[in-house]
Design a protein around this motif. Structure first.
Motif, PDB file in Angstrom:
ATOM      1  N   GLU A 312      24.424  -7.353 102.773  1.00 22.96           N
ATOM      2  CA  GLU A 312      22.974  -7.503 102.604  1.00 22.96           C
ATOM      3  C   GLU A 312      22.201  -7.256 103.903  1.00 22.96           C
ATOM      4  O   GLU A 312      21.044  -7.656 104.023  1.00 22.96           O
ATOM      5  CB  GLU A 312      22.658  -8.919 102.083  1.00 22.96           C
ATOM      6  N   PHE A 313      22.824  -6.619 104.867  1.00 24.50           N
ATOM      7  CA  PHE A 313      22.230  -6.345 106.176  1.00 24.50           C
ATOM      8  C   PHE A 313      21.319  -5.129 106.040  1.00 24.50           C
ATOM      9  O   PHE A 313      21.739  -4.000 106.243  1.00 24.50           O
ATOM     10  CB  PHE A 313      23.362  -6.115 107.172  1.00 24.50           C
ATOM     11  N   HIS A 314      20.048  -5.377 105.697  1.00 16.16           N
ATOM     12  CA  HIS A 314      19.194  -4.241 105.321  1.00 16.16           C
ATOM     13  C   HIS A 314      18.901  -3.303 106.493  1.00 16.16           C
ATOM     14  O   HIS A 314      18.757  -2.096 106.316  1.00 16.16           O
ATOM     15  CB  HIS A 314      17.914  -4.728 104.633  1.00 16.16           C
ATOM     16  N   GLU A 315      18.846  -3.840 107.734  1.00 16.62           N
ATOM     17  CA  GLU A 315      18.625  -2.969 108.891  1.00 16.62           C
ATOM     18  C   GLU A 315      19.762  -1.959 109.043  1.00 16.62           C
ATOM     19  O   GLU A 315      19.533  -0.808 109.441  1.00 16.62           O
ATOM     20  CB  GLU A 315      18.505  -3.798 110.180  1.00 16.62           C
ATOM     21  N   ALA A 316      20.995  -2.394 108.729  1.00 14.93           N
ATOM     22  CA  ALA A 316      22.134  -1.479 108.826  1.00 14.93           C
ATOM     23  C   ALA A 316      22.043  -0.380 107.776  1.00 14.93           C
ATOM     24  O   ALA A 316      22.405   0.780 108.034  1.00 14.93           O
ATOM     25  CB  ALA A 316      23.450  -2.253 108.690  1.00 14.93           C
ATOM     26  N   TRP A 317      21.551  -0.715 106.567  1.00 11.11           N
ATOM     27  CA  TRP A 317      21.360   0.314 105.541  1.00 11.11           C
ATOM     28  C   TRP A 317      20.304   1.332 105.997  1.00 11.11           C
ATOM     29  O   TRP A 317      20.471   2.550 105.781  1.00 11.11           O
ATOM     30  CB  TRP A 317      20.939  -0.324 104.215  1.00 11.11           C
ATOM     31  N   ILE A 318      19.243   0.846 106.635  1.00 12.59           N
ATOM     32  CA  ILE A 318      18.216   1.771 107.144  1.00 12.59           C
ATOM     33  C   ILE A 318      18.813   2.688 108.202  1.00 12.59           C
ATOM     34  O   ILE A 318      18.644   3.919 108.162  1.00 12.59           O
ATOM     35  CB  ILE A 318      17.011   0.992 107.731  1.00 12.59           C
ATOM     36  N   SER A 319      19.501   2.096 109.182  1.00  8.37           N
ATOM     37  CA  SER A 319      20.083   2.893 110.267  1.00  8.37           C
ATOM     38  C   SER A 319      21.080   3.909 109.718  1.00  8.37           C
ATOM     39  O   SER A 319      21.139   5.060 110.181  1.00  8.37           O
ATOM     40  CB  SER A 319      20.778   1.974 111.274  1.00  8.37           C
ATOM     41  N   ARG A 320      21.852   3.498 108.737  1.00  6.06           N
ATOM     42  CA  ARG A 320      22.813   4.406 108.098  1.00  6.06           C
ATOM     43  C   ARG A 320      22.077   5.577 107.444  1.00  6.06           C
ATOM     44  O   ARG A 320      22.479   6.749 107.566  1.00  6.06           O
ATOM     45  CB  ARG A 320      23.623   3.628 107.060  1.00  6.06           C
ATOM     46  N   GLY A 321      20.975   5.271 106.759  1.00  8.42           N
ATOM     47  CA  GLY A 321      20.175   6.318 106.125  1.00  8.42           C
ATOM     48  C   GLY A 321      19.617   7.308 107.137  1.00  8.42           C
ATOM     49  O   GLY A 321      19.638   8.530 106.908  1.00  8.42           O
ATOM     50  N   ILE A 322      19.162   6.800 108.284  1.00 11.11           N
ATOM     51  CA  ILE A 322      18.609   7.671 109.335  1.00 11.11           C
ATOM     52  C   ILE A 322      19.700   8.617 109.849  1.00 11.11           C
ATOM     53  O   ILE A 322      19.481   9.827 110.009  1.00 11.11           O
ATOM     54  CB  ILE A 322      18.026   6.832 110.486  1.00 11.11           C
ATOM     55  N   ALA A 323      20.898   8.050 110.104  1.00 15.19           N
ATOM     56  CA  ALA A 323      22.001   8.878 110.607  1.00 15.19           C
ATOM     57  C   ALA A 323      22.413   9.930 109.585  1.00 15.19           C
ATOM     58  O   ALA A 323      22.678  11.090 109.935  1.00 15.19           O
ATOM     59  CB  ALA A 323      23.190   7.986 110.976  1.00 15.19           C
ATOM     60  N   LEU A 324      22.463   9.563 108.321  1.00 17.83           N
ATOM     61  CA  LEU A 324      22.816  10.522 107.263  1.00 17.83           C
ATOM     62  C   LEU A 324      21.773  11.634 107.171  1.00 17.83           C
ATOM     63  O   LEU A 324      22.112  12.807 106.953  1.00 17.83           O
ATOM     64  CB  LEU A 324      22.949   9.792 105.926  1.00 17.83           C
ATOM     65  N   ARG A 325      20.510  11.269 107.332  1.00 20.36           N
ATOM     66  CA  ARG A 325      19.459  12.308 107.299  1.00 20.36           C
ATOM     67  C   ARG A 325      19.630  13.267 108.466  1.00 20.36           C
ATOM     68  O   ARG A 325      19.416  14.479 108.323  1.00 20.36           O
ATOM     69  CB  ARG A 325      18.072  11.645 107.348  1.00 20.36           C
ATOM     70  N   LYS A 326      20.057  12.726 109.625  1.00 20.14           N
ATOM     71  CA  LYS A 326      20.240  13.576 110.810  1.00 20.14           C
ATOM     72  C   LYS A 326      21.330  14.624 110.578  1.00 20.14           C
ATOM     73  O   LYS A 326      21.265  15.723 111.146  1.00 20.14           O
ATOM     74  CB  LYS A 326      20.607  12.714 112.024  1.00 20.14           C
ATOM     75  N   ILE A 327      22.325  14.286 109.760  1.00 18.37           N
ATOM     76  CA  ILE A 327      23.387  15.275 109.479  1.00 18.37           C
ATOM     77  C   ILE A 327      23.154  15.960 108.120  1.00 18.37           C
ATOM     78  O   ILE A 327      24.061  16.496 107.516  1.00 18.37           O
ATOM     79  CB  ILE A 327      24.793  14.642 109.575  1.00 18.37           C
ATOM     80  N   ARG A 328      21.923  15.859 107.647  1.00 24.01           N
ATOM     81  CA  ARG A 328      21.432  16.574 106.464  1.00 24.01           C
ATOM     82  C   ARG A 328      22.088  16.126 105.162  1.00 24.01           C
ATOM     83  O   ARG A 328      22.118  16.877 104.196  1.00 24.01           O
ATOM     84  CB  ARG A 328      21.587  18.093 106.652  1.00 24.01           C
ATOM     85  N   GLN A 329      22.572  14.925 105.145  1.00 25.57           N
ATOM     86  CA  GLN A 329      23.095  14.361 103.892  1.00 25.57           C
ATOM     87  C   GLN A 329      21.952  13.548 103.255  1.00 25.57           C
ATOM     88  O   GLN A 329      21.955  12.313 103.246  1.00 25.57           O
ATOM     89  CB  GLN A 329      24.323  13.487 104.180  1.00 25.57           C
ATOM     90  N   TYR A 330      20.983  14.286 102.740  1.00 28.97           N
ATOM     91  CA  TYR A 330      19.726  13.673 102.333  1.00 28.97           C
ATOM     92  C   TYR A 330      19.874  12.749 101.124  1.00 28.97           C
ATOM     93  O   TYR A 330      19.268  11.675 101.079  1.00 28.97           O
ATOM     94  CB  TYR A 330      18.674  14.756 102.060  1.00 28.97           C
ATOM     95  N   GLU A 331      20.657  13.159 100.167  1.00 33.84           N
ATOM     96  CA  GLU A 331      20.818  12.312  98.976  1.00 33.84           C
ATOM     97  C   GLU A 331      21.513  10.999  99.333  1.00 33.84           C
ATOM     98  O   GLU A 331      21.128   9.931  98.852  1.00 33.84           O
ATOM     99  CB  GLU A 331      21.599  13.063  97.889  1.00 33.84           C
TER     100      GLU A 331
END
Length: 432
Positions: A312-331
């Protein structure tokens, strides 16, 4: 009234007391035992024997000696008081209070009995009653630093913070080098956000005792909050030299990260994780430092480890999403932002970043809806106004885009991208 004794018993008493004063308690007890063999009804002998046993931490035999005193002389207040102190040492606080009450019934002006009664009540969580005892203590002995100190602790627990600060001041007036009082007062100032005053307190402690890791640690935390990052780092290092623990390494990592010393921050977080492997915050922050260095896969691996420990660590989910976007894994990034929003649906940053990922997938209408959600939660979010303008411009809705850019620029006049994008929308609008 003093018991009449013969000269030999007087000699044994004198010798026993002298040995007790010198710290030779076992030898002292031997003298008291010799005297008690000849004069078993000698309550003073039992009392002195009990005190010597108390010093040796032989608590049950000491209680037995004080009970002998009480049987022989029920109104001898010191025996009740000392018995109470031992019962408190053994965690038998209700019995200790009953003993102190007996002592105070016999002699109400014993400030130490009031003080110790207060301490036992504190252990039982009876804070208001303990406070009353400390105040009775201080009526009898106004310069008793320990009384003021414990009164301050009780007041702090009752959330009467200003009175607690004054109480620490009183303790320090009586005993200027009372390091615990300086430290606790510093902690109270820290809790109240009065950081400059807390620093002064911690500095006073460190002038008295420079080898206290917890003081260096708290001192460093405040320096970090005040933006004195280099000094904070030095203080964390001093704390770690004295006592290496995961909290200090973790906080040191945070300071290194603020100073953009990401590789050193990663190493500091790793030290924290070596000492405490199940530390989701350290894993998350280590991932964030890797992300700053452009190592996105490493960052995602750390976020995944963090989330395995704390889903339930929502900041980690956000950071994970940012990193995935950086490597173009948008979905995958959108899925991470969605998970963050399931946990914390009123997080404007998650909505904003979700919009960015949708925009990269060409889902512009969806992106605008996400920006609108972000702005409904935080109308002062200049980046969200800007990104909304970009999306509107892509849809050819230039007037609405200009209005969004204007909102961004009203919040942040030095926003070059918003200025240039607004100019392009104005130009496009003029050409239609």
């Amino acid at each position: 009234m003093r018991q009449p004794l013969n000269s030999q018993i007087e000699f044994l008493l004198h010798q026993g007391r002298q040995l007790s004063k010198a710290g030779s308690y076992e030898d002292a007890i031997a003298y008291f035992d010799k005297a008690l063999e000849r004069y078993p009804n000698w309550y003073i002998g039992w009392y002195e024997r009990g005190k010597a046993l108390q010093q040796l931490k032989q608590y049950e035999p000491a209680i037995a000696s004080f009970k002998e005193v009480i049987v022989l002389k029920f109104d001898f207040a010191p025996a009740w008081h000392n018995q109470g102190m031992i019962l408190a040492k053994l965690g038998r606080y209700e019995e200790a209070i009953a003993s102190y009450d007996r002592a105070l019934d016999l002699y109400a002006n014993n400030y130490k009995a009031w003080y110790n009664r207060g301490n036992a009540l504190m252990k039982l969580g009876s804070i208001s009653q303990a406070l009353y005892c400390y105040e009775e203590t201080l009526k009898l002995k106004p310069d008793y630093a320990r009384g003021w100190y414990n009164r301050a602790i009780a007041l702090t627990q009752l959330r009467r913070y200003e009175e607690a600060i004054v109480s620490y001041d009183k303790a320090l007036k009586s005993r200027p080098h009372f390091s615990d009082a300086h430290y606790n007062q510093g902690n109270l100032f820290y809790r109240l956000g009065r950081y400059a005053e807390a620093l002064v307190c911690y500095e006073r402690v460190l002038r008295i005792k420079s080898d206290l890791p917890e003081v260096w640690y708290n001192y460093a935390n405040i320096l970090h909050k005040l933006g004195s990052y280099e000094q904070a780092l030095e203080s964390y290092d001093k704390a770690i030299v004295l006592h290496s623990n995961h909290e200090a390494w973790y906080s040191r990592g945070n300071t290194l990260e603020v100073l953009c010393l990401y590789e050193e921050a990663i190493a500091s977080y790793q030290q924290a994780l070596t000492l405490e492997p199940d530390l989701p915050e350290a894993l998350h922050n280590q991932g964030r430092a890797y992300q700053h260095l452009g190592f996105y896969e490493e960052a995602i691996a750390r976020y995944d480890q963090s989330l395995a420990l704390q889903p339930e660590f929502h900041e980690a989910w956000i950071s994970r999403g940012i990193a995935l976007r950086k490597i173009r894994q948008y979905e995958a990034a959108i899925a991470s932002f969605d998970r963050a929003l399931t946990i914390h649906p009123t997080c404007a940053d998650s909505w904003y970043r979700r919009g960015r990922a949708l925009e990269y997938l060409g889902q512009t209408e969806g992106a605008i809806k996400s920006y609108d959600q972000a702005l409904s939660l935080n109308p002062q979010f200049d980046k969200a106004w800007y990104s909304r303008g970009v999306s509107l411009g892509r849809l050819g809705r230039h007037q609405a885009a200009i209005e969004s850019y204007d909102k961004a620029l009203a919040l942040n006049a030095h926003f070059p991208n918003a200025t240039s994008s607004r100019s392009l929308s104005v130009k496009s609008l003029q050409q239609t």
